[in-house]
Design a protein around this motif. Structure first.
Motif, mmCIF file in Angstrom:
data_model
loop_
_atom_site.group_PDB
_atom_site.id
_atom_site.type_symbol
_atom_site.label_atom_id
_atom_site.label_comp_id
_atom_site.label_asym_id
_atom_site.label_seq_id
_atom_site.Cartn_x
_atom_site.Cartn_y
_atom_site.Cartn_z
ATOM 1 N N PRO B 28 0.577 -1.363 -0.404
ATOM 2 C CA PRO B 28 0.011 -0.013 0.018
ATOM 3 C C PRO B 28 0.940 1.016 0.037
ATOM 4 O O PRO B 28 0.674 2.214 -0.440
ATOM 5 N N VAL B 29 1.908 1.115 0.424
ATOM 6 C CA VAL B 29 2.883 2.490 0.889
ATOM 7 C C VAL B 29 3.401 2.619 -0.959
ATOM 8 O O VAL B 29 3.796 3.702 -0.644
ATOM 9 N N SER B 30 3.497 1.937 -1.727
ATOM 10 C CA SER B 30 4.453 1.755 -2.944
ATOM 11 C C SER B 30 2.611 2.850 -3.067
ATOM 12 O O SER B 30 3.201 3.973 -4.499
ATOM 13 N N ALA B 31 1.574 2.447 -3.450
ATOM 14 C CA ALA B 31 0.999 2.477 -4.109
ATOM 15 C C ALA B 31 0.707 4.003 -3.480
ATOM 16 O O ALA B 31 -0.007 4.529 -4.176
ATOM 17 N N ALA B 32 0.331 4.064 -2.892
ATOM 18 C CA ALA B 32 0.467 5.428 -2.057
ATOM 19 C C ALA B 32 1.332 7.081 -2.746
ATOM 20 O O ALA B 32 0.988 7.666 -3.437
ATOM 21 N N MET B 33 2.777 6.445 -3.026
ATOM 22 C CA MET B 33 3.277 7.359 -3.338
ATOM 23 C C MET B 33 3.483 7.714 -5.068
ATOM 24 O O MET B 33 3.413 8.467 -4.933
ATOM 25 N N VAL B 34 3.038 6.576 -5.322
ATOM 26 C CA VAL B 34 2.910 6.476 -6.859
ATOM 27 C C VAL B 34 1.912 7.336 -6.943
ATOM 28 O O VAL B 34 1.616 8.130 -7.910
ATOM 29 N N LEU B 35 0.683 7.297 -6.168
ATOM 30 C CA LEU B 35 -0.560 8.516 -6.315
ATOM 31 C C LEU B 35 0.290 9.794 -6.265
ATOM 32 O O LEU B 35 -0.371 10.528 -7.020
ATOM 33 N N ILE B 36 1.303 9.957 -5.077
ATOM 34 C CA ILE B 36 1.120 11.494 -5.103
ATOM 35 C C ILE B 36 2.174 11.613 -6.090
ATOM 36 O O ILE B 36 1.890 12.857 -6.165
ATOM 37 N N ALA B 37 3.244 10.886 -6.678
ATOM 38 C CA ALA B 37 3.665 10.972 -8.475
ATOM 39 C C ALA B 37 2.279 11.516 -9.287
ATOM 40 O O ALA B 37 2.688 12.207 -9.840
ATOM 41 N N ILE B 38 1.198 11.010 -8.848
ATOM 42 C CA ILE B 38 0.189 11.491 -10.472
ATOM 43 C C ILE B 38 -0.117 12.201 -10.060
ATOM 44 O O ILE B 38 -0.433 13.453 -10.588
ATOM 45 N N MET B 39 -0.416 12.629 -8.392
ATOM 46 C CA MET B 39 -1.329 13.799 -8.260
ATOM 47 C C MET B 39 -0.021 14.983 -8.675
ATOM 48 O O MET B 39 -0.543 16.306 -8.835
ATOM 49 N N THR B 40 0.963 14.774 -8.510
ATOM 50 C CA THR B 40 2.146 16.235 -8.569
ATOM 51 C C THR B 40 1.480 16.331 -9.895
ATOM 52 O O THR B 40 2.391 17.710 -10.083
ATOM 53 N N LEU B 41 2.066 15.235 -11.012
ATOM 54 C CA LEU B 41 1.988 15.698 -12.629
ATOM 55 C C LEU B 41 0.670 15.747 -12.601
ATOM 56 O O LEU B 41 1.436 16.619 -13.992
ATOM 57 N N LEU B 42 -0.810 15.637 -12.129
ATOM 58 C CA LEU B 42 -1.570 16.750 -12.700
ATOM 59 C C LEU B 42 -1.967 17.948 -12.571
ATOM 60 O O LEU B 42 -1.802 18.835 -12.565
ATOM 61 N N ALA B 43 -0.779 18.614 -11.369
ATOM 62 C CA ALA B 43 -0.485 19.880 -9.895
ATOM 63 C C ALA B 43 -0.006 20.317 -11.414
ATOM 64 O O ALA B 43 -0.724 21.686 -12.501
ATOM 65 N N GLY B 44 0.623 20.277 -11.996
ATOM 66 C CA GLY B 44 2.025 20.571 -13.285
ATOM 67 C C GLY B 44 0.791 21.150 -14.467
ATOM 68 O O GLY B 44 0.767 21.702 -15.198
ATOM 69 N N MET B 45 0.041 19.504 -14.911
ATOM 70 C CA MET B 45 -0.684 20.197 -16.302
ATOM 71 C C MET B 45 -1.701 20.888 -15.477
ATOM 72 O O MET B 45 -1.924 21.782 -16.847
ATOM 73 N N PHE B 46 -2.723 21.021 -14.603
ATOM 74 C CA PHE B 46 -3.277 22.207 -14.403
ATOM 75 C C PHE B 46 -2.290 23.255 -14.457
ATOM 76 O O PHE B 46 -3.319 24.812 -15.220
#
Lengths: 101, 189, 379, 666, 121
Positions: B28-46
């Motif tokens: 689960p920790v890996s998944a959460a960390m990857v999700l944080i990365a996804i969100m950061t990428l989305l922030a960049g897209m925004f």
């Protein structure tokens, strides 16, 4: 012509698909909730793209509301997970079918 | 192809790929960390979509707050890694996947032709026409934060107030649910 | 030869934004990287003075002792050559990743600080804030919000009871004070009417308060300032809020399984964050790089006869950077002084202070300031 | 000054007071509760005065639309009902009465309730009542008025049953509530019919829409609206046949009786009729019915009052009777004197109730007048103000009741819908009033003291003064009495009869109340004068004559009562024995309650039983018992769909989304 | 002339540079340092005594409650920032609106406080 918002909408579609797959195929509620976060993020991306596409702020404002709802969802959902884990010592979605019809 | 379009595409593809990675993690920790990365990428897209405040809020709220709760819960429960069960895909699900891949490819080609932008124009959706109506933007487009604020506090006034009730309910609900039997578990710390 | 020089000039001219931006980033990075070693030395020296010791004063350069200023360099070299091992029970990937996160975040966050107003190079005006977003200093908040993960991951991946508890405590503490931090700065936003740090600094230098005080945020909203400084200590896990790594209770908290360069990366991040937040305080409350009673524009006009137009802006920027560093250094001094003066909070006291005192006070401050500003501006 | 905001504030401050007392100040000290409640009425009183002497006096109508309340498509257009408040000369008078008398009674109640626990509830209800009453009076349309109309009913119910632990009180509350519901049905019907007829419920718009032509074409409808309004009035203003709740309502605390069941709420029927006067006058039937009901109620209730022994019951029947006078005044077309009597009645009846409350308070909740007597020596202020109230209500020349009552009686004879028979009924009622009021006053305050000194220990065990010396109450209770006494003396001059005005040499066309209300009643006047050629067929000599007659009757009856009860409460026994059966009938209040019990309630119970047997038992339980078997069959099929696995539910989402996108593609 | 580039580009550049610095330091230390592992060194540190039990045990729910409150108030702060930038334009209307918003949340906060969810003892 390739434009940013349109591409963004497509990415949001793909993200949504993957997130939905995650919710469907994972058995662990925690993973399901993480996948739900992907779904919500995909929706947010779609909203921001729509905002850019129509030139209004509506999409972005709604995105904030989605964010607030996501926060509440995470709060309550995770509280439930904690409560479930305490009582059932399991957070497998398949173990939770007390509401079966 | 300019720099922002290129980076947008790279970020988008990375986000989609990472989401695929995320849903197949065992820890689960890996998944959460990857999700944080996804969100950061989305922030960049925004950010590239000129939704500057949304980008900041995406990091502050999603990556910096909501995911913190996930990480906390994961660490609190200390769940063992989950065994993935790939054998569970039924025929119906196979069909679904096939159809969705088909649709995804189809949509991709359509997007490549820019059908949405032209489609919106042909449908007569004018630029800058707020769904909530009434309010007209009175700040230059570069003042993204003020524009969002004007829209939220004027057009979406009631929704804004209702959100406070939602949050209040969530606070109370979360405390009630999570703290219910904490008296017996007080020694777990 | 001349052709290639012309090509370089041409390239510089067309891509001045990119080049200048890389230059600014490099400058900020250099500053951030210098902070950690120098601060380690300062802390040791200051502690020694407080405790009536001598402290590190031997290591010098080329035979000059220089109060032991060579110590940081020696430390760095020592750390580099220490054994670098990964405990066998640890989660390898996250164990390696954890120290990199705070270091990277610290180094990226510092880019949001305006190092000076602007310089003019070959007719191009260059803003001296490496990252200048529309969302202003919310960028800093975003970075600071991400800082939690390094700590939490370090604690979790070490797979050690002390580390896990220490990591969780440290992250719980950081998030608890983040609210009060955000709320403390809110009044400043509506006082200045902008999220942009350059705009805030400009607003602080353009007039005098009561005719003699610089129009600084600290005078406009003192409670915000106090709140912010306190939350700043908590955010950076510094004493008196450092019990996550409290030696007595948790050996060294989330740092217990770390050594050599990984361990120092945490401190690199911590000191970079300290610098960033101190600089943010300086920009919001203390006029940033501006010299009190001497606005930047006036400074440039003063300097122009001496240095001619463009170099005058360079000199002014250098002076501004110096002023900023002096102000930040004062804060750094405060950090160190507090570390060796104040006793550590107990954890329950710490959380209590954060949630039961800081948050309501911050909210109250917000309301009162809103009313005051409302009455002054809107009636 | 912003009168619109002031108007809204008048309405909202009592609500705020109610909320404060009801939710936030539950554990606050009594002083705080009472001060908040009293201020929540007194501040609106100040605003009301400003409005009254400001724009209203200048003839303006202040109106404020707070928000759009109801908006529905209707008959091809839109029926918009705003939450609108308006104050004109009619509502301004009521505004002053409600807030003025209301503040006095709040002040008084703070002292009166000083031995109670948890008075915040009482004051929250009281403030809520004032809020409802104000929205009744200030509403610019029937719906807002109806809100207040229902609100006062609810508050009245809550306050009657304030001491709910006693079953009789709770029953009295329910009785009031049910009787009021019957009346409210009438009001609702009237409202629906006016929406149907005029497409609006706004008073001013109805008035504008109601032309003579329209009235002539829809005469049955107008009459129906009038009669339905009358039904509402009989409920709220305690007229025959729905008056039965009011005497029982005396179970509530005395300040409540004074404020709600004498001064304000029960007069809302009069207000409504005056407000709708422009409509009522179009229907001769409705007006005549109103007048007859009013006159009959006046006489009927007065007869019951003759023999009651409970101080509050006497006053209650007196209230019913006086309300009958007001309804009579409205029914004969003299709306302005109905309102004038409403005002004077508010003063002297509030005074009488508060005086009675003062006595009851001093006597530690003893209400039987046979156990009183001679109290004037111990409670001089209460006594003498009570005497003033009595003189006012019986119409002693020069006091307020005299003028307003005589104008009503004069108009009952000469008014547009008047008839000498109506005058006779009214005069009879006035005669009875003189008798029972003088009897009451004499038995309570004069003669020998019949106070039992032995009784004193029920319910007051915690009091540490052992001998219950009766003494005057503190200033917070007597001050309202004195102010009201003053108002009872001078309040009547607004409706000074023509004849007296001429004699005094006042050269005005009309008396004050007629002049004041002329904008409100203009259209009604126009219709009445058109329908009857000349307005009234009286003369100064007739007026003098009627005045003299009623004064004479008053004096005779008062003297009769004095002579009869000089010897104590047994003085009336000789007459009672002489007419034995009739006496017992009146003592049992004409056995109307028993009549209702037998004719309405018992049959209704039987119908209810029948419904229970056939409806509940056979039909509903049958469905409940048999239905599930059918449902089970269906659900056993459907339940397989509902696997309880989130995954399966999500597949539906998945399919839907993919289908949506596929639709975009095609 | 103002030199303008996409404002997000510097973040990317800074990120890459910072990653180089941090990663470089890690790798350099890995390459330069001696490698002499032994079981005692690699074992869990527990003040010198052999480790008892595992670190993977459940912890107090209070951390979770803190985090929950944090997200909800964080959201609030973000909304308030939106208001703060438009303070001058929204005037008293905005102040009242936000006052209601904050008041509602304070109710939740008081509940949490009364419930003792913030008591770490």
């Amino acid at each position: 012509m390739l434009t940013l918002p349109e591409l963004g909408l497509y990415f949001s579609f793909l993200l949504f698909l993957v997130g939905l797959a995650g919710v469907m195929f994972r058995k662990n509620i925690l993973f399901m909730m993480l996948s739900v976060e992907i779904l919500l993020n995909a929706a947010n991306l779609a909203f921001v793209c729509a905002s850019k596409l129509t030139g209004t702020m509506d999409g972005q404002v709604v995105m904030f509301f989605v964010m607030a709802v996501a926060a509440c969802e995470a709060a309550i959902g995770l509280a439930l997970i904690i409560a479930l884990y305490r009582t059932k010592a399991s957070i497998e979605a398949d173990d939770l079918k007390a509401l079966r019809g | 192809m300019n720099l922002s379009l290129l980076s947008f595409i790279v970020m988008g593809i990375t986000a989609v790929l990472l989401s695929g990675v995320m849903i197949t993690r065992r820890w689960p920790v890996s998944a959460a960390m990857v999700l944080i990365a996804i969100m950061t990428l989305l922030a960049g897209m925004f950010g590239l979509l000129e939704a500057h405040f949304a980008a900041a809020a995406q990091i502050i709220v999603y990556a910096g707050a909501i995911m913190v709760v996930f990480v906390f819960v994961i660490m609190l429960l200390n769940l063992p890694p989950e065994e993935l069960r790939y054998g569970g895909v039924t025929v119906g699900e196979m069909i679904l996947i096939a159809v969705s891949v088909f649709v995804a490819v189809g949509l991709g080609t359509k997007v490549g032709q820019g059908f949405l932008t032209t489609g919106l124009e042909s449908m007569g959706v004018a630029q800058g026409e707020s769904v909530a109506g009434g309010h007209h933007m009175y700040f230059p487009a570069s003042e993204n934060v003020k524009n969002v604020a004007a829209s939220m506090f004027v057009d979406y006034l009631w929704a804004f107030e209702l959100i406070s009730f939602l949050i209040m309910a969530a606070v109370i609900g979360a405390v009630v649910i999570a703290k219910k039997r904490s008296a017996e578990h007080a020694d777990a710390a | 030869m001349e052709g290639s020089l012309g090509a370089v000039a041409q390239f510089l001219d067309t891509n001045i934004g990119l080049v200048a931006s890389i230059g600014k980033i490099a400058l900020a990075l250099v500053i951030a990287l210098q902070v950690a070693p120098i601060m380690v030395w300062v802390e040791r020296r200051q502690a020694a003075f407080i405790q009536r010791r001598i402290g590190p004063n031997r290591v010098g350069l080329f035979g000059f002792r220089l109060f032991g200023l060579g110590q940081p360099l020696a430390d760095t070299i020592k750390l580099l050559f220490k054994e670098d091992f990964i405990p066998q029970q640890a989660n390898k990937f996250f164990y390696v990743l954890a120290p990199i996160l705070p270091a990277v975040i610290g180094l990226v966050a510092i880019q949001g600080i305006p190092l000076g107003k602007e310089i003019i190079v070959a007719g191009h005006t260059i803003d001296l804030q490496p990252v200048n977003l529309n969302a202003g200093f919310l960028y800093l908040f975003a970075m600071s919000a991400l800082g939690v993960y390094g700590v939490a991951l370090a604690g979790w991946s070490s797979n050690n009871k002390y580390a896990l508890l220490g990591g969780l405590r440290a992250s719980a503490q950081m998030i608890s004070y983040e609210i009060a931090m955000g709320l403390a700065l809110l009044p400043m936003v509506f006082i200045y009417g902008t999220l942009d740090l350059q705009g805030m600094i400009a607003a602080q230098s353009d007039s005098l308060l009561f005719g003699f005080l610089p129009n600084w945020g600290i005078f406009l909203s003192p409670i915000s300032f106090v709140l912010f400084v306190v939350t700043m200590f908590a955010e950076t896990n510094r004493l008196p809020f450092d019990l996550a790594e409290g030696e007595a209770e948790l050996v060294a908290g989330f740092l217990v399984e770390y050594g050599s360069m990984r361990w120092s990366l945490f401190f690199l991040g911590e000191y970079a964050m300290m610098f960033t937040l101190s600089a943010l305080t300086t920009c919001v409350f203390l006029g940033g790089y501006e010299i009190p009673w001497l606005p930047h524009a006036q400074l440039v006009t003063l300097l122009t006869p001496i240095f001619t137009a463009e170099p005058a802006t360079w000199v002014a920027a250098a002076i501004g950077l110096g002023v900023l560093i002096v102000k930040v250094a004062a804060f750094m001094f405060l950090f160190v002084q507090a570390r060796f003066t104040l006793p550590r909070f107990r954890y329950d006291q710490l959380m209590r202070v954060g949630w039961v005192y800081m948050l309501p006070v911050a909210l109250l401050n917000l309301v009162v300031m809103a009313l005051i500003v409302g009455f002054l501006r809107l009636t | 000054m912003n009168y619109q905001a002031m108007l809204a504030a008048i309405l909202l401050i009592p609500l705020l007071g109610a909320l404060l007392n009801g939710f936030l100040l539950r554990s606050a000290p009594r002083v705080v509760t009472v001060s908040v409640a009293t201020l929540a009425i007194f501040i609106p009183f100040i605003f009301s005065c400003l409005l009254f002497f400001g724009p209203v006096n200048a003839g303006e109508v202040v109106r404020t639309d707070l928000f759009n309340w109801i908006s529905v498509p209707f008959q091809g257009g839109h029926l918009d009902i705003p939450f609108a408040l308006t104050v004109d000369r009619l509502s301004a008078i009521l505004l002053l009465i409600i807030t003025g008398v209301g503040s006095l009674i709040h002040l008084y109640a703070g002292e009166y309730m000083s031995h109670e626990e948890g008075v915040y509830r009482f004051f929250a209800y009281l403030n809520l009542f004032v809020f409802s009453m104000l929205s009744l009076v200030l509403g610019a349309n029937m719906v807002v008025t109806f809100l207040g109309w229902e609100g006062v009913g609810v508050c009245s119910y809550l306050l009657i049953g304030y001491w709910y632990s006693d079953e009789a009180n709770a029953r009295a509350g329910m009785k009031a509530f049910i009787a009021n519901r019957v009346g409210d049905l009438g009001f609702l019907l009237a409202m629906f019919m006016s929406v149907k007829l005029f497409g609006t419920v706004d008073y001013s718009k109805i008035a504008a829409a109601l032309t003579n032509e329209l009235a002539a074409n829809n005469a049955p409808m107008i009459t129906a609206i009038g009669l339905c309004l009358l039904l509402g009035v009989t409920g709220k203003s305690a007229q025959l046949p729905l008056y039965i709740w009011l005497p029982d309502a005396m179970a509530g605390p005395t300040p409540v009786s004074a404020l709600i069941h004498a001064a304000t709420m029960v007069t809302s029927g009069i207000y409504l009729m005056t407000r709708m006067s422009f409509l009522l006058v179009h229907s001769h039937t409705a007006m005549t019915t109103i007048a007859v009901i009013g006159a009959c109620t006046a006489l009927f209730a007065a007869t019951i009052g003759l023999v009651q022994n409970d101080i509050k019951k006497v006053l209650a029947y007196s209230t019913v009777s006086q309300l009958g006078f007001m309804v009579l005044g409205c029914g004969v077309g003299a709306f302005q004197f109905g309102v004038a009597h409403l005002m004077t009645h508010a003063f002297f009846k509030a005074l009488l109730f508060l005086g009675a409350g003062s006595v009851i308070h001093a006597m530690h909740h003893e209400q039987d007048i046979r156990k009183m007597g001679g109290l004037i020596k111990k409670m001089p202020i209460t006594g003498w103000t009570f005497v003033i109230g009595t003189l006012a209500i019986i119409g002693f020349p020069g006091l307020s009741g005299f003028f307003s009552k005589d104008e009503i009686l004069y108009n009952a004879w000469t008014g547009p819908f008047g008839h000498p028979l109506l005058w006779a009924l009214g005069a009879g009622a006035a005669a009875c009033t003189s008798f029972y009021m003088v009897r009451l006053t004499y038995l309570v305050f004069f003669g020998e003291s019949r106070v039992e000194h032995a009784h004193g220990h029920h319910g007051h065990g915690h009091d540490h003064h052992h001998h219950h010396e009766i003494h005057e109450n503190p200033l917070a209770m007597t001050l309202p009495l004195m102010i009201l006494a003053l108002l009872s003396i001078v309040g009547g001059y607004v409706s000074m009869p023509h004849a007296i005005m001429h004699t005094l040499g006042v050269h005005a066309n009309e008396n004050i109340i007629t002049e004041w209300l002329s904008p409100v009643l203009a259209s009604a006047k126009e219709v009445m004068s058109a329908g009857h050629g000349e307005e009234g067929h009286g003369s100064a000599s007739l007026e003098w004559g009627l005045m003299g007659a009623s004064t004479l009757v008053m004096l005779i009856m008062s003297g009769f009562a004095l002579s009869l009860y000089k010897v104590g409460p047994k003085g009336g026994d000789s007459i009672a024995n002489a007419v034995g059966g009739l006496y017992r009938l009146i003592l049992d209040k004409w056995r109307i309650d028993e009549l209702y019990q037998g004719v309405i309630i018992e049959p209704l119970k039987k119908v209810g039983d029948a419904f229970f047997k056939f409806g509940d038992r056979a039909l509903i339980e049958g469905i409940i018992n048999e239905g599930p078997r059918g449902i089970y069959l269906v659900t056993s099929v459907l339940s397989d769909v509902q696997s309880g696995l989130v995954r399966n539910y999500l597949k539906v989402v998945f399919i839907a989304m993919v289908a949506l996108c596929a639709w975009i593609l095609i | 002339m103002t030199a303008s580039i996409n404002p997000y580009l510097p973040i990317l550049v800074a990120f890459v540079l910072a990653l180089l610095v941090a990663g470089g330091a890690t790798i350099a230390s890995f390459l330069l340092g001696p490698k002499k592992p032994n079981p005692a060194k690699l074992d869990v540190y527990e003040c010198g005594v052999p480790a008892v039990g595992t670190a993977r045990q459940r912890l107090s729910v209070k951390f979770y409650l803190t985090a929950i409150l944090f997200i909800l108030f964080d959201i609030e702060t973000v909304f308030l920032y939106l208001w703060a930038v438009l303070f001058g334009q929204l005037k008293w209307f905005g102040i009242i609106e936000v006052a209601l918003f904050v008041a509602t949340l304070v109710v939740g906060y008081i509940y949490v406080l009364r419930r003792g969810a913030l008591n770490w003892d």
